[in-house]
Write an enzyme that holds these catalytic residues in place. Structure first.
Site, PDB file in Angstrom:
ATOM      1  N   HIS A 191     101.121  43.439  66.529  1.00  0.00           N
ATOM      2  CA  HIS A 191     101.150  43.306  67.994  1.00  0.00           C
ATOM      3  C   HIS A 191     102.540  43.573  68.550  1.00  0.00           C
ATOM      4  O   HIS A 191     102.713  44.289  69.539  1.00  0.00           O
ATOM      5  CB  HIS A 191     100.727  41.885  68.406  1.00  0.00           C
ATOM      6  N   ARG A 298      89.478  55.513  75.419  1.00  0.00           N
ATOM      7  CA  ARG A 298      88.796  54.464  74.655  1.00  0.00           C
ATOM      8  C   ARG A 298      88.137  53.490  75.639  1.00  0.00           C
ATOM      9  O   ARG A 298      88.809  52.652  76.220  1.00  0.00           O
ATOM     10  CB  ARG A 298      89.792  53.698  73.781  1.00  0.00           C
ATOM     11  N   GLU A 433      84.577  61.532  61.980  1.00  0.00           N
ATOM     12  CA  GLU A 433      85.290  60.448  61.294  1.00  0.00           C
ATOM     13  C   GLU A 433      84.740  60.193  59.898  1.00  0.00           C
ATOM     14  O   GLU A 433      85.353  59.486  59.104  1.00  0.00           O
ATOM     15  CB  GLU A 433      85.159  59.151  62.103  1.00  0.00           C
ATOM     16  N   ARG A 467      93.419  51.260  55.226  1.00  0.00           N
ATOM     17  CA  ARG A 467      94.802  51.501  55.661  1.00  0.00           C
ATOM     18  C   ARG A 467      95.546  50.216  55.991  1.00  0.00           C
ATOM     19  O   ARG A 467      96.763  50.234  56.146  1.00  0.00           O
ATOM     20  CB  ARG A 467      94.834  52.456  56.860  1.00  0.00           C
ATOM     21  N   CYS A 504      92.281  63.326  67.673  1.00  0.00           N
ATOM     22  CA  CYS A 504      92.810  62.204  68.452  1.00  0.00           C
ATOM     23  C   CYS A 504      93.316  61.065  67.584  1.00  0.00           C
ATOM     24  O   CYS A 504      93.611  59.989  68.087  1.00  0.00           O
ATOM     25  CB  CYS A 504      91.757  61.692  69.431  1.00  0.00           C
TER      26      CYS A 504
END
Length: 572
Positions: A191, A298, A433, A467, A504
């Site tokens: 964050h 999004r 994806e 990831r 993207c």
């Protein structure tokens, strides 16, 4: 003598100022202390909850002004935690049934939740653990009557040094005085790192020990370009980094000259640079950085940080605002991508062993059309206010695309019958994806209008590497030849049918990847708005013919390391 501390570069720039140590408050208490006035202790806990809500609401409103609605949504999530009966009720019960003091009840229950969430192999849940820790600390401070550090009160130029900055810490930073920050823990996706980039202040995270090596008032340099912190620099180092900072700002100013320039290679090939956004609040950055369109809107941020679905009208207004602001430039809107690492409290989605491979995105929308149809109606109604493209996420089979398209066409007909004007120039595409989708790109290309490659998920699905997992992060390889071959396959399939392909994921704005993607024939590069001008300068200095030769050699490499070495030798 100066000291060098290495960390992870989280946000570009160079900061030089005195260290301001964010001292952790003393929140110790007697865990074993029992209370006799149970009702009074419950009231004390409830009062701390209400005081925390007031504080968080102020922080949330400030964050929306400074950072945009999508970043402020973090605090909407915090406020929902404070209203969550599954968390609040056990704390109240512990006070009533065990005569526990409010501080003990709070920490015991929240620690259990944090432990459960941290053990889950799910990015969203791990982030929720951090949210609960942050909220718990705030409530505890009110129970104990201890004031938390308030970075908004800083009134001199400083570099903040701390173990970590919570979202609420970062949201209270005043850019006028806080020149940068450095922390012991954190990564580029934490964050605090994300917010530092939004605030455009230099930041370094993951130093492990900076709070032990820096004293209050030490002069320090934060090099957010290389991940270096220099403590008590020498005169020569100070001069060198002041020069580096001036060059950095001069370079940013020079880049602004490219704001209205075309993106065209030295041999005359045009490329399109678009921006990724989460809410209409992101539009100023898109326009300031000369984006040629929006390659990813999004839409899930419209649904997050609230306790019920957005109405069709709310969605229509948000889409209309973005389309009008882009003034005829292409806007690619991704339909709701919820599930996996993003959940909605009011949907009560079932728990899954592997939510990234489960009930999410287009799968959820096709199954729950009461969610999907209002979004499609809002998009169709907004289509007359600009150049709208719609894409469906996480499409694995051609039948999913056909079903989604059929629903959209059905709603289009319904709206026309209701008297609404609808554009006849809406392109429909899919996110690529999933490796299976890339493998059948030639089949999809016959029916879709465009592809948008979402490399973040494509890489982890292709290489079977989470990831967010430190143990297998070495396998998350954007330049692995297998990824490049899939990208090439998708682009070639689209071009064969006269269609176009964008990207993207984070890879689209990566300076090592850009020469390869240009060579592979990518039509649209969509990235963070702040990366656009650097990408434009890079592409304007490249030859498309040479990059095609580079890309052809790269797909024949055996390893990511070979690809990186090849790019470095080609592009100097």
């Amino acid at each position: 003598m100066s000291k060098l501390i290495k960390g992870i570069a989280a946000s570009d720039g160079v900061a030089i100022a005195k260290a301001y140590l964010l001292v952790e408050p003393d929140l110790t208490f007697d865990k074993n202390e029992k209370v006799t006035d149970v009702e009074g202790e419950v009231a004390k806990f409830n009062s701390a909850i209400e005081a925390s809500k007031v504080e968080l609401t102020k922080i949330r409103n400030n964050a929306e002004v400074q950072l945009g609605a999508d970043k402020a949504a973090i605090f909407d999530a915090h406020l929902l935690v404070l209203d969550d009966p599954e968390l609040i009720q056990p704390i109240q019960d512990k006070i009533k049934n065990e005569n526990a003091n409010a501080a003990t009840a709070l920490t015991d229950v929240t620690t259990q939740f944090v432990t459960i969430f941290e053990s889950m192999d799910n990015e969203y849940m791990k982030e929720r653990a951090a949210d609960i820790r942050d909220v718990s600390k705030r409530v505890l401070s009110h129970i104990l009557g201890v004031e938390l550090p308030n970075p908004s009160m800083i009134d001199e130029s400083v570099v903040i040094v701390g173990n970590d900055l919570t979202p609420s810490d970062t949201a209270q930073l005043n850019k006028e005085f806080v020149q940068g920050f450095a922390t012991n823990i954190g990564g580029r996706t934490s964050h605090s790192a994300i917010m530092s980039r939004s605030l455009e202040i230099p930041a370094i995270v993951g130093t492990k020990s900076i709070t032990q090596e820096v004293k209050q008032g030490d002069m320090i340099i934060v090099d957010g370009l290389n991940g270096d912190v220099i403590v008590n620099p020498t005169e020569d180092e100070l001069i060198a980094y002041q020069d580096k900072r001036e060059r950095y700002f001069a370079d940013k100013k020079e880049l602004q000259k490219l704001r209205d320039a075309d993106t065209v290679t030295v041999d005359g090939v045009h490329a399109e640079l678009a921006a990724n956004i989460g809410t209409p609040n992101d539009l100023p950055g898109v326009i300031e950085n000369g984006a040629q369109g929006i390659g990813l809107y999004r839409t899930e941020f419209l649904y997050m940080g609230r306790d019920q679905m957005p109405t069709e009208e709310e969605q229509f207004e948000a889409y209309k605002e973005v389309l009008e602001a882009m003034d005829g430039k292409r806007v690619v809107v991704r339909t709701l991508d919820i599930g996996g690492d993003k959940e909605l409290s009011y949907l009560n989605l079932p728990e899954e062993m592997n939510p990234f491979l489960g009930y999410r995105a287009i799968r959820l929308c096709l199954a729950q059309q009461d969610i999907f149809r209002p979004q499609l109606r809002a998009l169709l109604r907004a289509s007359v206010y600009g150049k709208l493209n719609i894409m469906f996420p996480m499409v694995a089979t051609i039948n999913e695309f056909r079903e989604a398209k059929a629903i959209l066409l059905e709603e289009k007909e319904n709206l026309k019958n209701e008297g609404h004007d609808i554009s006849d120039d809406i392109e429909l595409g899919i996110m690529v994806e999933i490796p299976a989708t890339a493998a059948l790109a030639d089949v999809f290309a016959k029916e879709v209008d465009f592809f948008s490659i979402g490399t973040n998920d494509l890489i982890q699905y292709t290489l079977a590497a989470d990831r967010m997992s430190e143990r297998v992060s070495y396998l998350y390889q954007p330049y692995n030849p297998s990824i490049l071959r899939l990208v090439k396959q998708v682009i070639e399939a689209s071009h064969k049918e006269g269609k176009w392909t964008g990207m993207c994921g984070e890879m689209a704005g990566d300076e090592t990847a850009i020469p390869l993607l240009l060579g592979l024939g990518l039509d649209e590069f969509s990235m963070s708005a702040t990366s656009i001008l650097k990408a434009r300068r890079q592409i304007n200095g490249l030859s498309k013919n040479e990059m095609t030769e580079l890309a052809n050699r790269a797909v024949d490499c055996a390893t990511q390391e070979e690809v990186i070495e090849l790019v470095n030798n080609y592009v100097k």
